[in-house]
Scaffold this motif. Sequence first.
Motif, PDB file in Angstrom:
ATOM      1  N   ILE A  72       0.845  -1.204   0.000  1.00 42.04           N
ATOM      2  CA  ILE A  72       0.000   0.000   0.000  1.00 42.04           C
ATOM      3  C   ILE A  72       0.877   1.249   0.000  1.00 42.04           C
ATOM      4  O   ILE A  72       1.772   1.389   0.847  1.00 42.04           O
ATOM      5  CB  ILE A  72      -0.923   0.022   1.244  1.00 42.04           C
ATOM      6  N   GLY A  73       0.656   2.132  -0.992  1.00 45.70           N
ATOM      7  CA  GLY A  73       1.282   3.459  -0.977  1.00 45.70           C
ATOM      8  C   GLY A  73       0.242   4.432  -0.452  1.00 45.70           C
ATOM      9  O   GLY A  73      -0.936   4.339  -0.836  1.00 45.70           O
ATOM     10  N   ARG A  74       0.657   5.370   0.434  1.00 44.62           N
ATOM     11  CA  ARG A  74      -0.355   6.214   1.096  1.00 44.62           C
ATOM     12  C   ARG A  74       0.058   7.682   1.018  1.00 44.62           C
ATOM     13  O   ARG A  74       1.209   8.016   1.338  1.00 44.62           O
ATOM     14  CB  ARG A  74      -0.495   5.770   2.559  1.00 44.62           C
ATOM     15  N   LEU A  75      -0.850   8.525   0.576  1.00 48.68           N
ATOM     16  CA  LEU A  75      -0.631   9.973   0.506  1.00 48.68           C
ATOM     17  C   LEU A  75      -1.671  10.626   1.409  1.00 48.68           C
ATOM     18  O   LEU A  75      -2.873  10.550   1.133  1.00 48.68           O
ATOM     19  CB  LEU A  75      -0.828  10.457  -0.945  1.00 48.68           C
ATOM     20  N   GLU A  76      -1.205  11.191   2.520  1.00 46.71           N
ATOM     21  CA  GLU A  76      -2.153  11.734   3.501  1.00 46.71           C
ATOM     22  C   GLU A  76      -2.948  12.890   2.909  1.00 46.71           C
ATOM     23  O   GLU A  76      -2.387  13.735   2.196  1.00 46.71           O
ATOM     24  CB  GLU A  76      -1.390  12.238   4.745  1.00 46.71           C
ATOM     25  N   GLY A  77      -4.234  12.942   3.181  1.00 43.22           N
ATOM     26  CA  GLY A  77      -5.067  14.042   2.707  1.00 43.22           C
ATOM     27  C   GLY A  77      -5.089  15.168   3.732  1.00 43.22           C
ATOM     28  O   GLY A  77      -4.537  15.033   4.830  1.00 43.22           O
ATOM     29  N   THR A  78      -5.729  16.263   3.389  1.00 45.30           N
ATOM     30  CA  THR A  78      -5.747  17.419   4.296  1.00 45.30           C
ATOM     31  C   THR A  78      -6.744  17.208   5.439  1.00 45.30           C
ATOM     32  O   THR A  78      -6.636  17.818   6.488  1.00 45.30           O
ATOM     33  CB  THR A  78      -6.158  18.684   3.510  1.00 45.30           C
ATOM     34  N   ASP A  79      -7.734  16.325   5.198  1.00 47.45           N
ATOM     35  CA  ASP A  79      -8.764  16.106   6.224  1.00 47.45           C
ATOM     36  C   ASP A  79      -8.658  14.669   6.759  1.00 47.45           C
ATOM     37  O   ASP A  79      -9.115  13.727   6.114  1.00 47.45           O
ATOM     38  CB  ASP A  79     -10.160  16.344   5.594  1.00 47.45           C
ATOM     39  N   PRO A  80      -8.069  14.510   7.946  1.00 46.71           N
ATOM     40  CA  PRO A  80      -7.853  13.162   8.475  1.00 46.71           C
ATOM     41  C   PRO A  80      -9.154  12.394   8.710  1.00 46.71           C
ATOM     42  O   PRO A  80      -9.151  11.182   8.806  1.00 46.71           O
ATOM     43  CB  PRO A  80      -7.109  13.403   9.791  1.00 46.71           C
ATOM     44  N   ASP A  81     -10.266  13.121   8.757  1.00 42.23           N
ATOM     45  CA  ASP A  81     -11.551  12.431   8.993  1.00 42.23           C
ATOM     46  C   ASP A  81     -12.270  12.058   7.696  1.00 42.23           C
ATOM     47  O   ASP A  81     -13.338  11.450   7.729  1.00 42.23           O
ATOM     48  CB  ASP A  81     -12.475  13.331   9.838  1.00 42.23           C
ATOM     49  N   ALA A  82     -11.666  12.429   6.562  1.00 41.90           N
ATOM     50  CA  ALA A  82     -12.388  12.211   5.281  1.00 41.90           C
ATOM     51  C   ALA A  82     -12.357  10.755   4.833  1.00 41.90           C
ATOM     52  O   ALA A  82     -13.161  10.309   4.021  1.00 41.90           O
ATOM     53  CB  ALA A  82     -11.782  13.107   4.205  1.00 41.90           C
ATOM     54  N   GLY A  83     -11.405   9.991   5.368  1.00 39.86           N
ATOM     55  CA  GLY A  83     -11.302   8.585   4.931  1.00 39.86           C
ATOM     56  C   GLY A  83     -10.384   8.445   3.721  1.00 39.86           C
ATOM     57  O   GLY A  83      -9.724   9.399   3.305  1.00 39.86           O
ATOM     58  N   VAL A  84     -10.398   7.249   3.136  1.00 37.22           N
ATOM     59  CA  VAL A  84      -9.434   6.881   2.090  1.00 37.22           C
ATOM     60  C   VAL A  84     -10.141   6.683   0.750  1.00 37.22           C
ATOM     61  O   VAL A  84     -11.204   6.059   0.682  1.00 37.22           O
ATOM     62  CB  VAL A  84      -8.717   5.555   2.475  1.00 37.22           C
ATOM     63  N   LEU A  85      -9.556   7.248  -0.305  1.00 37.73           N
ATOM     64  CA  LEU A  85      -9.962   6.895  -1.677  1.00 37.73           C
ATOM     65  C   LEU A  85      -8.856   5.997  -2.226  1.00 37.73           C
ATOM     66  O   LEU A  85      -7.674   6.350  -2.150  1.00 37.73           O
ATOM     67  CB  LEU A  85     -10.124   8.150  -2.531  1.00 37.73           C
ATOM     68  N   MET A  86      -9.224   4.855  -2.736  1.00 35.87           N
ATOM     69  CA  MET A  86      -8.229   3.829  -3.086  1.00 35.87           C
ATOM     70  C   MET A  86      -8.255   3.546  -4.584  1.00 35.87           C
ATOM     71  O   MET A  86      -9.327   3.490  -5.201  1.00 35.87           O
ATOM     72  CB  MET A  86      -8.560   2.545  -2.308  1.00 35.87           C
ATOM     73  N   ILE A  87      -7.062   3.411  -5.138  1.00 37.47           N
ATOM     74  CA  ILE A  87      -6.913   2.945  -6.520  1.00 37.47           C
ATOM     75  C   ILE A  87      -6.045   1.685  -6.443  1.00 37.47           C
ATOM     76  O   ILE A  87      -4.980   1.714  -5.814  1.00 37.47           O
ATOM     77  CB  ILE A  87      -6.229   3.996  -7.417  1.00 37.47           C
ATOM     78  N   GLY A  88      -6.521   0.585  -7.016  1.00 40.92           N
ATOM     79  CA  GLY A  88      -5.758  -0.650  -6.851  1.00 40.92           C
ATOM     80  C   GLY A  88      -5.852  -1.554  -8.064  1.00 40.92           C
ATOM     81  O   GLY A  88      -6.635  -1.311  -8.994  1.00 40.92           O
ATOM     82  N   SER A  89      -5.055  -2.576  -8.019  1.00 40.01           N
ATOM     83  CA  SER A  89      -5.081  -3.704  -8.926  1.00 40.01           C
ATOM     84  C   SER A  89      -3.976  -4.654  -8.474  1.00 40.01           C
ATOM     85  O   SER A  89      -3.727  -4.733  -7.272  1.00 40.01           O
ATOM     86  CB  SER A  89      -4.932  -3.265 -10.388  1.00 40.01           C
ATOM     87  N   HIS A  90      -3.329  -5.339  -9.413  1.00 44.43           N
ATOM     88  CA  HIS A  90      -2.375  -6.384  -8.976  1.00 44.43           C
ATOM     89  C   HIS A  90      -1.155  -6.419  -9.890  1.00 44.43           C
ATOM     90  O   HIS A  90      -1.245  -6.092 -11.076  1.00 44.43           O
ATOM     91  CB  HIS A  90      -3.060  -7.751  -8.977  1.00 44.43           C
TER      92      HIS A  90
END
Length: 423
Positions: A72-90
């Motif tokens: 998992i690569g993670r880029l913190e957003g400005t709003d810690p309460d907004a949750g995560v938008l994920m882009i994935g595959s394999h």
Amino acid sequence: MDSFPLLAKGNKAVNQDRLWDDLMALGNITEPGMPYTRRSFSEMFLKGRDYLRHAFEKAGMTTNVDENGNLIGRLEGTDPDAGVLMIGSHSDTVPSGGRFDGVAGVVAGLEVVRALYDAGVTPRHTIEIVDCLAEEMSEFGLSCVGSRGMTGHLQPAMLDYTGPKDESLRSAITRMGGDPDVISQETRDDIKGYLELHIEQGRVLESEELDVGIVTTIVGITRIEIIVTGLPDHAGTTPMHLRKDALSGAIEVVAGIRDKAKELSDAGEGYFVATTGEFYLEPNAANVVPSQVKLVIDTRAQTRELMETFLTFVREEMPALAMAQGVEVSETKILSDSLHTECDEGLGNLLLEAANELGLTSKKMTSGAGHDAVFFSRIAPTAMVFVPCRGGRSHCPEEWSEPAQLAAGTALLFETLRKMDAR
Ligand code: HGY
Ligand code: MN
Ligand code: MN
């Protein structure tokens, strides 16, 4: 700096060459002497993972491997309460696969993060780019291992499935950096949306000269292991009427499955296919009457009704095909059974809106291939973008998609993520 002029068929931030260079570099990370092969749980797979981890970190993301073995690569957003938008595959492949199936979606996610930086956009949501472990059918008899785990669908009993050298799936996940002892049936509740870009692995977009596909339904996949048992005997001294030739029974089973699949497919009740993709003969010696055959059948259905009709055939009619040859079906085991999936309609419409803004031609369509998105759709709004692939070919070295096609699909991911982030 906010929105920016969108160039027709793409946008300024997504960098086609950067995307393509990563894909070609990853394509060179393959088993020696084999085209495009990075089997899950292999050392070569880990080499591909190292490349991705480095690229994620270079793009400004923190990285970790979760307990399910997902990178998992993670880029913190400005709003810690907004949750995560994920882009994935394999990033794992089938044996002698292609350079695009799966890994194009992971690299597209990476490119979206780099494009956000280039466009000076800091998202409100945290963005995660995920390389899901073992999406392809693995040597452990299971596909989508990492995405099942992240979404509470990796049942404890599956961790005891065994693979090469009798290794358990539990041990293999640990080798990949996971921690099976903490895999829970709980699902993550912070994922507010999941997007996946994938090559179509079919020829609809190419034949209709469309830029992108917006996936509405992903077929259900059921995989079945069948063992036909006979009696090993001398091939020269055993008369035909006295032998119990497991292969004679197995070929009738394979033919019966093929014919039933054609009947269901032609019935017009929805998409249905069945494939005997794995076939193991014992003792596999020219002068021994075969004692046992193990088949693995891969079936795909657009509706549960079609799948249930096929499973009834397997239970009630298939064994007689072997018995007519004097041998028996000694075991029929469902290895995995995932329902078909409807992608999120709202996200699909967001994709369509963004495609129109980008000047991309598109259509809504069904996926005959399985994807990690199937499992994410069970815990978060999920949508998929297809890009064309040449001749619809996939799971083979000839697999190909053009740089501009991949860039257009990535631009669509970028724009759609922007819209999701603004909601
Ligand atoms: O088999 C599939 O549908 C996918 O390519 N893993
Ligand atoms: Mn595949
Ligand atoms: Mn795939």
